[in-house]
Design a protein around this motif. Structure first.
Motif, mmCIF file in Angstrom:
data_model
loop_
_atom_site.group_PDB
_atom_site.id
_atom_site.type_symbol
_atom_site.label_atom_id
_atom_site.label_comp_id
_atom_site.label_asym_id
_atom_site.label_seq_id
_atom_site.Cartn_x
_atom_site.Cartn_y
_atom_site.Cartn_z
ATOM 1 N N GLY A 60 0.815 -1.207 0.000
ATOM 2 C CA GLY A 60 0.000 0.000 0.000
ATOM 3 C C GLY A 60 0.848 1.257 0.000
ATOM 4 O O GLY A 60 2.074 1.201 -0.089
ATOM 5 N N VAL A 61 0.175 2.381 0.130
ATOM 6 C CA VAL A 61 0.824 3.692 0.117
ATOM 7 C C VAL A 61 1.381 3.990 1.498
ATOM 8 O O VAL A 61 0.691 3.831 2.499
ATOM 9 C CB VAL A 61 -0.198 4.776 -0.298
ATOM 10 C CG1 VAL A 61 0.411 6.169 -0.178
ATOM 11 C CG2 VAL A 61 -0.693 4.523 -1.715
ATOM 12 N N ASN A 62 2.628 4.432 1.541
ATOM 13 C CA ASN A 62 3.260 4.801 2.804
ATOM 14 C C ASN A 62 2.781 6.184 3.236
ATOM 15 O O ASN A 62 2.202 6.928 2.452
ATOM 16 C CB ASN A 62 4.778 4.796 2.643
ATOM 17 C CG ASN A 62 5.501 4.680 3.966
ATOM 18 O OD1 ASN A 62 4.919 4.300 4.980
ATOM 19 N ND2 ASN A 62 6.780 5.004 3.971
ATOM 20 N N SER A 63 3.026 6.534 4.492
ATOM 21 C CA SER A 63 2.667 7.874 4.973
ATOM 22 C C SER A 63 3.374 8.913 4.120
ATOM 23 O O SER A 63 4.578 8.804 3.866
ATOM 24 C CB SER A 63 3.092 8.043 6.429
ATOM 25 O OG SER A 63 2.408 7.109 7.225
ATOM 26 N N THR A 70 5.142 10.162 -1.685
ATOM 27 C CA THR A 70 5.074 8.919 -0.925
ATOM 28 C C THR A 70 5.686 7.801 -1.758
ATOM 29 O O THR A 70 6.119 8.023 -2.889
ATOM 30 C CB THR A 70 3.620 8.590 -0.546
ATOM 31 O OG1 THR A 70 3.614 7.470 0.339
ATOM 32 C CG2 THR A 70 2.787 8.265 -1.773
ATOM 33 N N ARG A 71 5.721 6.616 -1.199
ATOM 34 C CA ARG A 71 6.182 5.417 -1.909
ATOM 35 C C ARG A 71 5.184 4.306 -1.673
ATOM 36 O O ARG A 71 4.454 4.307 -0.699
ATOM 37 C CB ARG A 71 7.554 4.964 -1.396
ATOM 38 C CG ARG A 71 8.710 5.829 -1.789
ATOM 39 C CD ARG A 71 10.026 5.229 -1.313
ATOM 40 N NE ARG A 71 11.131 6.115 -1.588
ATOM 41 C CZ ARG A 71 11.786 6.163 -2.741
ATOM 42 N NH1 ARG A 71 11.441 5.350 -3.720
ATOM 43 N NH2 ARG A 71 12.787 6.994 -2.923
ATOM 44 N N LEU A 121 9.447 7.592 -5.916
ATOM 45 C CA LEU A 121 8.536 8.542 -5.293
ATOM 46 C C LEU A 121 7.336 8.742 -6.200
ATOM 47 O O LEU A 121 7.451 8.716 -7.420
ATOM 48 C CB LEU A 121 9.233 9.890 -5.089
ATOM 49 C CG LEU A 121 10.246 9.984 -3.956
ATOM 50 C CD1 LEU A 121 10.911 11.349 -3.981
ATOM 51 C CD2 LEU A 121 9.592 9.735 -2.610
ATOM 52 N N MET A 122 6.161 8.906 -5.610
ATOM 53 C CA MET A 122 4.971 9.222 -6.382
ATOM 54 C C MET A 122 4.252 10.367 -5.707
ATOM 55 O O MET A 122 4.456 10.637 -4.520
ATOM 56 C CB MET A 122 4.060 8.003 -6.502
ATOM 57 C CG MET A 122 3.670 7.379 -5.180
ATOM 58 S SD MET A 122 2.424 6.111 -5.332
ATOM 59 C CE MET A 122 0.955 7.071 -5.008
ATOM 60 N N VAL A 178 10.040 10.932 -10.929
ATOM 61 C CA VAL A 178 8.921 10.789 -10.007
ATOM 62 C C VAL A 178 7.823 9.979 -10.682
ATOM 63 O O VAL A 178 7.413 10.272 -11.787
ATOM 64 C CB VAL A 178 8.379 12.157 -9.566
ATOM 65 C CG1 VAL A 178 7.137 11.987 -8.705
ATOM 66 C CG2 VAL A 178 9.445 12.912 -8.787
ATOM 67 N N TYR A 179 7.377 8.962 -10.013
ATOM 68 C CA TYR A 179 6.346 8.070 -10.556
ATOM 69 C C TYR A 179 4.963 8.590 -10.225
ATOM 70 O O TYR A 179 4.667 8.881 -9.084
ATOM 71 C CB TYR A 179 6.526 6.658 -9.982
ATOM 72 C CG TYR A 179 5.506 5.682 -10.470
ATOM 73 C CD1 TYR A 179 5.516 5.264 -11.778
ATOM 74 C CD2 TYR A 179 4.516 5.205 -9.627
ATOM 75 C CE1 TYR A 179 4.579 4.369 -12.238
ATOM 76 C CE2 TYR A 179 3.575 4.317 -10.077
ATOM 77 C CZ TYR A 179 3.617 3.900 -11.395
ATOM 78 O OH TYR A 179 2.675 3.020 -11.847
#
Length: 198
Positions: A60-63, A70-71, A121-122, A178-179
């Motif tokens: 899932g998405v990190n903080s 986020t990553r 990173l997104m 950056v993704y």
């Protein structure tokens, strides 16, 4: 009807399920939910198949960092679950209203792992690109968030989506590494196949 949230030891989940983690802030006045995809097929599971659900993995998405980046990360259910508990919530009714059907469990997990393997990173935006958007994109192929729909009127959501899209385009031209979550799995695979052909 009261919704039941469980501890990591009590929850029952299968591969490809969406796990909803309840979060409370500001003296329990504000409640929101974090979502992740239950993978249940990590390499450790092949060695030790009788591990409890709490020790199995989700993607899932990190903080978010500075509320912008986020990553995609892999964490155990126990690591994400707090005193407020968690439960399986595949958002099936909302998906049916949108005419969406879930992918097969192995496909859902593969889609989540594709994003995980990108390791970049997104952009993060609570209204347009949050953890619920990521989880539903993996399971149904289309990102949506009931939390956003329920609390934000459609015109505001449209404006935020438009601003987010403009920001994504402007920033990706300056920082192509950056993704962006909007990039599809198919685009990733096509790029990989193109690189192999070269």
């Amino acid at each position: 009807m009261k919704l039941c949230y469980y501890s990591p030891e009590e929850i029952t989940a299968t591969k490809g399920d969406l796990i909803e983690f309840r979060r409370c802030h500001f003296f329990r006045m504000l409640t929101y939910y974090h979502y992740a995809v239950y993978t249940d097929d990590c390499e450790a599971d092949q060695i030790q198949t009788n591990r409890p659900v709490g020790d199995r993995y989700t993607v899932g998405v990190n903080s978010p960092r500075l509320f912008f980046f986020t990553r995609i990360v892999e964490k155990t259910v126990r690591n994400l679950c707090n005193v407020h508990g968690c439960r399986v919530n595949n958002l099936e009714e909302a998906a049916e209203e949108r005419g969406l059907r879930p992918f097969r469990p192995d496909v859902i997990v593969e889609r989540a792992r594709e994003f995980l393997r990108e390791d970049r990173l997104m952009f993060y935006h609570v209204l347009t690109q949050n953890c619920e958007h990521f989880a539903t994109k993996c399971r149904y192929g289309q990102a949506f968030s009931l939390q956003v729909s329920d609390c934000c009127p459609a015109p505001f959501t449209f404006v935020f989506r438009l601003c987010s899209a403009v920001r994504d385009v402007c920033y990706s031209q300056r920082r192509p590494e950056v993704y962006i979550l909007g990039r599809t799995i198919d685009e990733v695979r096509q790029n990989e196949e193109h690189m192999i052909d070269i």
